[in-house]
Design a protein around this motif. Structure first.
Motif, PDB file in Angstrom:
ATOM      1  N   ASP A 362       0.850  -1.180   0.000  1.00 26.55           N
ATOM      2  CA  ASP A 362       0.000   0.000   0.000  1.00 26.55           C
ATOM      3  C   ASP A 362       0.894   1.242   0.000  1.00 26.55           C
ATOM      4  OD1 ASP A 362      -2.126   1.740   0.135  1.00 26.55           O
ATOM      5  OD2 ASP A 362      -2.423   1.513   2.302  1.00 26.55           O
ATOM      6  N   PRO A 363       0.892   1.987  -1.143  1.00 31.36           N
ATOM      7  CA  PRO A 363       0.132   1.844  -2.376  1.00 31.36           C
ATOM      8  C   PRO A 363       0.454   0.530  -3.107  1.00 31.36           C
ATOM      9  CG  PRO A 363       1.090   4.039  -2.208  1.00 31.36           C
ATOM     10  CD  PRO A 363       1.721   3.208  -1.144  1.00 31.36           C
ATOM     11  N   GLN A 364      -0.476   0.113  -3.967  1.00 33.87           N
ATOM     12  CA  GLN A 364      -0.367  -1.187  -4.608  1.00 33.87           C
ATOM     13  C   GLN A 364       0.873  -1.311  -5.492  1.00 33.87           C
ATOM     14  OE1 GLN A 364      -2.807  -3.937  -4.269  1.00 33.87           O
ATOM     15  NE2 GLN A 364      -0.844  -4.797  -4.885  1.00 33.87           N
ATOM     16  N   GLN A 365       1.627  -2.375  -5.260  1.00 39.00           N
ATOM     17  CA  GLN A 365       2.744  -2.720  -6.127  1.00 39.00           C
ATOM     18  C   GLN A 365       2.350  -3.902  -7.004  1.00 39.00           C
ATOM     19  OE1 GLN A 365       5.823  -3.281  -3.027  1.00 39.00           O
ATOM     20  NE2 GLN A 365       6.917  -1.567  -3.954  1.00 39.00           N
ATOM     21  N   HIS A 366       3.089  -4.052  -8.140  1.00 41.52           N
ATOM     22  CA  HIS A 366       2.807  -5.130  -9.089  1.00 41.52           C
ATOM     23  C   HIS A 366       4.119  -5.784  -9.532  1.00 41.52           C
ATOM     24  CE1 HIS A 366      -0.651  -2.394  -9.366  1.00 41.52           C
ATOM     25  NE2 HIS A 366      -1.375  -3.443  -9.718  1.00 41.52           N
ATOM     26  N   ILE A 367       3.987  -6.960 -10.065  1.00 39.89           N
ATOM     27  CA  ILE A 367       5.154  -7.668 -10.591  1.00 39.89           C
ATOM     28  C   ILE A 367       4.793  -8.250 -11.956  1.00 39.89           C
ATOM     29  CG2 ILE A 367       4.611  -9.933  -9.592  1.00 39.89           C
ATOM     30  CD1 ILE A 367       7.640 -10.137  -8.918  1.00 39.89           C
ATOM     31  N   THR A 368       5.780  -8.288 -12.849  1.00 37.92           N
ATOM     32  CA  THR A 368       5.584  -8.843 -14.187  1.00 37.92           C
ATOM     33  C   THR A 368       6.659  -9.899 -14.445  1.00 37.92           C
ATOM     34  OG1 THR A 368       7.016  -7.224 -15.248  1.00 37.92           O
ATOM     35  CG2 THR A 368       4.702  -6.625 -14.984  1.00 37.92           C
ATOM     36  N   ARG A 369       6.641 -10.452 -15.658  1.00 38.94           N
ATOM     37  CA  ARG A 369       7.629 -11.480 -15.988  1.00 38.94           C
ATOM     38  C   ARG A 369       9.008 -10.868 -16.222  1.00 38.94           C
ATOM     39  NH1 ARG A 369       3.419 -13.333 -19.423  1.00 38.94           N
ATOM     40  NH2 ARG A 369       4.621 -12.830 -21.312  1.00 38.94           N
ATOM     41  N   VAL A 409      17.619   2.876  -5.799  1.00 42.78           N
ATOM     42  CA  VAL A 409      17.725   2.131  -4.535  1.00 42.78           C
ATOM     43  C   VAL A 409      17.061   2.900  -3.395  1.00 42.78           C
ATOM     44  CG1 VAL A 409      19.333   1.195  -2.831  1.00 42.78           C
ATOM     45  CG2 VAL A 409      19.818   0.954  -5.284  1.00 42.78           C
ATOM     46  N   LYS A 410      17.222   4.231  -3.381  1.00 48.74           N
ATOM     47  CA  LYS A 410      16.672   5.017  -2.264  1.00 48.74           C
ATOM     48  C   LYS A 410      15.146   5.053  -2.267  1.00 48.74           C
ATOM     49  CE  LYS A 410      17.087   9.439  -4.732  1.00 48.74           C
ATOM     50  NZ  LYS A 410      17.647  10.814  -4.652  1.00 48.74           N
ATOM     51  N   PHE A 411      14.533   4.661  -3.398  1.00 52.55           N
ATOM     52  CA  PHE A 411      13.071   4.632  -3.487  1.00 52.55           C
ATOM     53  C   PHE A 411      12.544   3.203  -3.584  1.00 52.55           C
ATOM     54  CE2 PHE A 411      13.922   8.847  -5.596  1.00 52.55           C
ATOM     55  CZ  PHE A 411      13.467   9.616  -4.539  1.00 52.55           C
ATOM     56  N   SER A 412      13.342   2.223  -3.192  1.00 55.68           N
ATOM     57  CA  SER A 412      12.954   0.812  -3.354  1.00 55.68           C
ATOM     58  C   SER A 412      12.935   0.057  -2.035  1.00 55.68           C
ATOM     59  CB  SER A 412      13.904   0.126  -4.350  1.00 55.68           C
ATOM     60  OG  SER A 412      13.876   0.767  -5.606  1.00 55.68           O
ATOM     61  N   HIS A 413      12.533   0.722  -0.960  1.00 54.76           N
ATOM     62  CA  HIS A 413      12.466   0.061   0.343  1.00 54.76           C
ATOM     63  C   HIS A 413      11.216  -0.817   0.426  1.00 54.76           C
ATOM     64  CE1 HIS A 413      15.786   2.321   2.149  1.00 54.76           C
ATOM     65  NE2 HIS A 413      15.328   3.390   1.486  1.00 54.76           N
ATOM     66  N   PRO A 414      11.309  -1.933   1.161  1.00 59.53           N
ATOM     67  CA  PRO A 414      10.126  -2.784   1.347  1.00 59.53           C
ATOM     68  C   PRO A 414       9.002  -2.006   2.028  1.00 59.53           C
ATOM     69  CG  PRO A 414      12.128  -3.920   2.042  1.00 59.53           C
ATOM     70  CD  PRO A 414      12.516  -2.494   1.809  1.00 59.53           C
ATOM     71  N   HIS A 415       7.780  -2.305   1.652  1.00 59.15           N
ATOM     72  CA  HIS A 415       6.623  -1.610   2.242  1.00 59.15           C
ATOM     73  C   HIS A 415       6.422  -2.031   3.696  1.00 59.15           C
ATOM     74  CE1 HIS A 415       4.251  -0.032  -1.462  1.00 59.15           C
ATOM     75  NE2 HIS A 415       5.546   0.227  -1.544  1.00 59.15           N
ATOM     76  N   ARG A 416       6.003  -1.039   4.484  1.00 59.03           N
ATOM     77  CA  ARG A 416       5.699  -1.287   5.892  1.00 59.03           C
ATOM     78  C   ARG A 416       4.179  -1.423   6.055  1.00 59.03           C
ATOM     79  NH1 ARG A 416       9.422   3.412   8.826  1.00 59.03           N
ATOM     80  NH2 ARG A 416      11.467   2.606   8.157  1.00 59.03           N
ATOM     81  N   PRO A 417       3.757  -2.371   6.885  1.00 59.39           N
ATOM     82  CA  PRO A 417       2.303  -2.522   7.105  1.00 59.39           C
ATOM     83  C   PRO A 417       1.702  -1.276   7.734  1.00 59.39           C
ATOM     84  CG  PRO A 417       3.508  -4.451   7.895  1.00 59.39           C
ATOM     85  CD  PRO A 417       4.538  -3.395   7.600  1.00 59.39           C
ATOM     86  N   GLU A 419       1.495   1.744   6.834  1.00 58.13           N
ATOM     87  CA  GLU A 419       2.231   3.005   6.729  1.00 58.13           C
ATOM     88  C   GLU A 419       2.248   3.441   5.264  1.00 58.13           C
ATOM     89  OE1 GLU A 419       5.924   3.500   8.780  1.00 58.13           O
ATOM     90  OE2 GLU A 419       5.449   1.973  10.286  1.00 58.13           O
ATOM     91  N   ALA A 420       1.060   3.725   4.744  1.00 57.40           N
ATOM     92  CA  ALA A 420       0.921   4.057   3.327  1.00 57.40           C
ATOM     93  C   ALA A 420       1.701   5.309   2.953  1.00 57.40           C
ATOM     94  CB  ALA A 420      -0.564   4.223   2.978  1.00 57.40           C
ATOM     95  N   ASP A 421       1.712   6.323   3.813  1.00 56.30           N
ATOM     96  CA  ASP A 421       2.427   7.565   3.505  1.00 56.30           C
ATOM     97  C   ASP A 421       3.926   7.309   3.376  1.00 56.30           C
ATOM     98  OD1 ASP A 421       0.061   8.951   3.498  1.00 56.30           O
ATOM     99  OD2 ASP A 421       0.232   9.621   5.578  1.00 56.30           O
ATOM    100  N   TRP A 422       4.468   6.546   4.317  1.00 51.40           N
ATOM    101  CA  TRP A 422       5.907   6.231   4.263  1.00 51.40           C
ATOM    102  C   TRP A 422       6.209   5.410   3.016  1.00 51.40           C
ATOM    103  CZ3 TRP A 422       9.299   2.220   3.925  1.00 51.40           C
ATOM    104  CH2 TRP A 422      10.614   2.454   4.292  1.00 51.40           C
ATOM    105  N   ASP A 456       4.195  15.809  -5.396  1.00 50.94           N
ATOM    106  CA  ASP A 456       3.675  15.761  -4.029  1.00 50.94           C
ATOM    107  C   ASP A 456       4.727  15.117  -3.123  1.00 50.94           C
ATOM    108  OD1 ASP A 456       2.261  15.623  -1.699  1.00 50.94           O
ATOM    109  OD2 ASP A 456       0.585  14.461  -2.496  1.00 50.94           O
ATOM    110  N   MET A 457       5.220  15.894  -2.170  1.00 50.93           N
ATOM    111  CA  MET A 457       6.249  15.405  -1.245  1.00 50.93           C
ATOM    112  C   MET A 457       5.642  14.872   0.046  1.00 50.93           C
ATOM    113  SD  MET A 457       8.773  16.023  -3.173  1.00 50.93           S
ATOM    114  CE  MET A 457      10.157  15.652  -2.102  1.00 50.93           C
ATOM    115  N   GLY A 458       4.313  14.913   0.166  1.00 49.83           N
ATOM    116  CA  GLY A 458       3.644  14.454   1.379  1.00 49.83           C
ATOM    117  C   GLY A 458       3.475  15.567   2.385  1.00 49.83           C
ATOM    118  N   ASN A 459       2.499  15.376   3.273  1.00 50.16           N
ATOM    119  CA  ASN A 459       2.218  16.356   4.330  1.00 50.16           C
ATOM    120  C   ASN A 459       1.878  17.734   3.754  1.00 50.16           C
ATOM    121  OD1 ASN A 459       2.770  14.436   6.381  1.00 50.16           O
ATOM    122  ND2 ASN A 459       4.962  14.871   6.215  1.00 50.16           N
ATOM    123  N   GLY A 460       1.260  17.752   2.558  1.00 49.46           N
ATOM    124  CA  GLY A 460       0.855  19.021   1.966  1.00 49.46           C
ATOM    125  C   GLY A 460       1.974  19.812   1.341  1.00 49.46           C
TER     126      GLY A 460
END
Length: 488
Positions: A362-369, A409-417, A419-422, A456-460
């Protein structure tokens, strides 16, 4: 041959205008390059400003759309409230009529109950009188029993006397014959008197038993009558209070009807006002949406002008970024072609469009072949670009549908349960960015596309950025593009 004159140079007294034709062309080319560069710079500033204004208008449009929905819901709610208010007024009016009818019936019932209580009191008095009379009759029967016993005693003594008289008459012989007849009659009379008193006693015993039962029943009836009288006394008090209570209820109902009608009037007024406000907001929303579309079109036009000036060969503030992203796109296309030829990945897999959602993201991620393949080959090509300038924010390949399989790499961290904003800030890989900028970048097949947008950088918070992209072609098929985003 007459040479064209530079009017501006003549006005400024520039003698160089009379130089040789080569010198004039050189100067004109230099001036033209300067003008083009100035135009490019100004258009660049304009495009950024338009993107910023367009973003603001889009925010206001989105706000108005949400408010329009809210007003529509509010209008529906007020309509419902007004209808319920009218129902309340109707129900309160019926309740008022019912209370009035109830008060009239209670008044009538109260009168009848008072009459019943009077009848019950009279009946109780009659029962008490009967009980008293039965007591007196019982007392008289006791006296009669006593007299009967006395008569019986007299009859017994008379019988004894007659027996003695008969004995004496027998002794007197012929002289006592008349006395003997009298003695016999006296005996017969005493026998009859004894029999009569015996019958009287027997009858009195039976009457006494019945009288005792009647007295007992009369006592119970008296006790019950007393209880009824006590109960009717309490009912009488309640009946006297009930009309007063109903009068108060009637007044309260009248007040409720008045208040409900006032509320209904207010709701009707509010209903009209909200209808007008909703229509105004809907109109404003439509106008803003139209303005947003026009601003978007104007932004597209300004971006096309930037691209045109860049293609004229004049260096602008964006030229270095354009060249850098074109170089990376060539490298990515070459790497993809080599991988297909080497059998590292199938061409159909590389163009896979089945985006399988990744559970728990969350937000939704997808995977392809091809996601695993790009995770392997893209970082060495994308990461070095981040050092190109401190203004560079990201460099990532995007397919024609807006899917970024492998981000920096800096934008490829595993999603946290939970914590959609993070996640939206730090886990941007394997996501589909099908917004205007993302789709335009992925679907553009021109040598490059330069866009300005508000991120959008978040937090308005928002940051104005430019996005330059260059297409990736694999064996004549358009795969997507490389996006390079940098701060303005």
């Amino acid at each position: 041959m007459n040479r064209p004159l530079n009017a501006k140079a003549l006005i400024n007294g520039d003698d160089a205008v009379f130089g040789s034709p080569v010198e004039q062309q050189t100067r004109q080319a230099a001036n033209l390059g300067g003008v083009i560069q100035d135009v490019a710079d100004r258009v660049g500033v304009l495009s950024v400003t338009l993107a910023e204004v367009s973003g603001d208008v889009q925010d206001v449009t989105a706000l108005y759309k949400s408010k329009t929905k809210g007003f529509q819901q509010l209008r529906t709610g007020v309509h419902s409230m007004a209808e319920r208010g009218r129902q309340v007024v109707h129900a309160a009016g019926e309740a008022l009529d019912t209370a009035a009818n109830a008060r009239a019936r209670v008044d009538e019932t109260s009168h009848r109950l008072k009459q019943v209580m009077q009848d019950v009191s009279a009946l109780t008095a009659h029962v008490n009188d009967i009980s008293a009379q039965l007591s007196r009759v019982s007392h008289s029967m006791v006296e009669v029993t006593k007299i009967s016993a006395h008569v019986s005693e007299l009859a017994r003594q008379t019988n004894l006397l007659s027996l003695n008289a008969a004995i004496e008459a027998a002794r007197a012989g012929e002289h006592g014959r008349g006395f003997k007849v009298v003695a016999g009659e006296v005996k017969e009379l005493s026998n009859q008197a004894g029999n009569a008193t015996a019958e009287i006693s027997k009858t009195m015993d039976a009457l006494g038993a019945q009288m005792n039962a009647a007295i007992a029943q009369a006592g119970a009836a008296t006790k019950l009558a007393d209880q009824i009288r006590n109960s009717t006394d309490m009912v009488g008090a309640d009946v006297e209070v009930l009309p007063k209570v109903l009068t108060v209820v009637h007044q309260v109902q009248t007040d409720i009807v008045g208040a409900a009608r006032a509320i209904g009037d207010d709701l009707n007024h509010a209903e009209t006002e909200i209808d007008q406000m909703t229509k105004a907001v809907e109109t404003a929303s439509v106008s803003l949406a139209s303005a947003s579309d026009k601003l978007t079109a104007l932004t597209d036009t300004s971006e096309q002008m930037i691209s045109l000036t860049a293609r004229l060969g004049v260096d602008t503030v964006d030229t270095a970024y354009i060249r850098a992203v074109q170089q990376v796109s060539r490298q990515v296309a070459e790497r993809f072609r080599d991988a297909v030829e080497a059998g590292q990945i199938l061409l159909n897999d590389l163009f896979d469009e089945v985006y399988v959602p990744i559970e728990g993201t969350d937000p939704q991620q997808h995977i392809t072949r091809f996601t695993a393949f790009t995770d392997e080959v893209l970082p060495p090509l994308q990461e070095p670009v981040l050092k190109f300038s401190d203004k560079v924010v990201f460099c990532a390949a995007i397919d024609r549908n807006g899917y970024i399989p492998t981000h920096n790499v800096k934008f490829s961290h595993p999603h946290r349960p939970n914590e959609a904003d993070w996640n939206a800030r730090h886990g941007r890989n394997r996501r589909i960015f099908n917004d205007r900028v993302g789709l335009n970048a992925g679907q553009n097949q021109q040598p490059f596309l330069l866009q300005a947008y508000r991120r959008d950088m978040g937090n308005g918070e928002f940051a104005m950025m430019k996005d330059v992209s260059a297409p990736i072609d694999i064996f004549g098929r358009h795969w997507g593009a490389v996006r390079l985003a940098y701060l303005v």
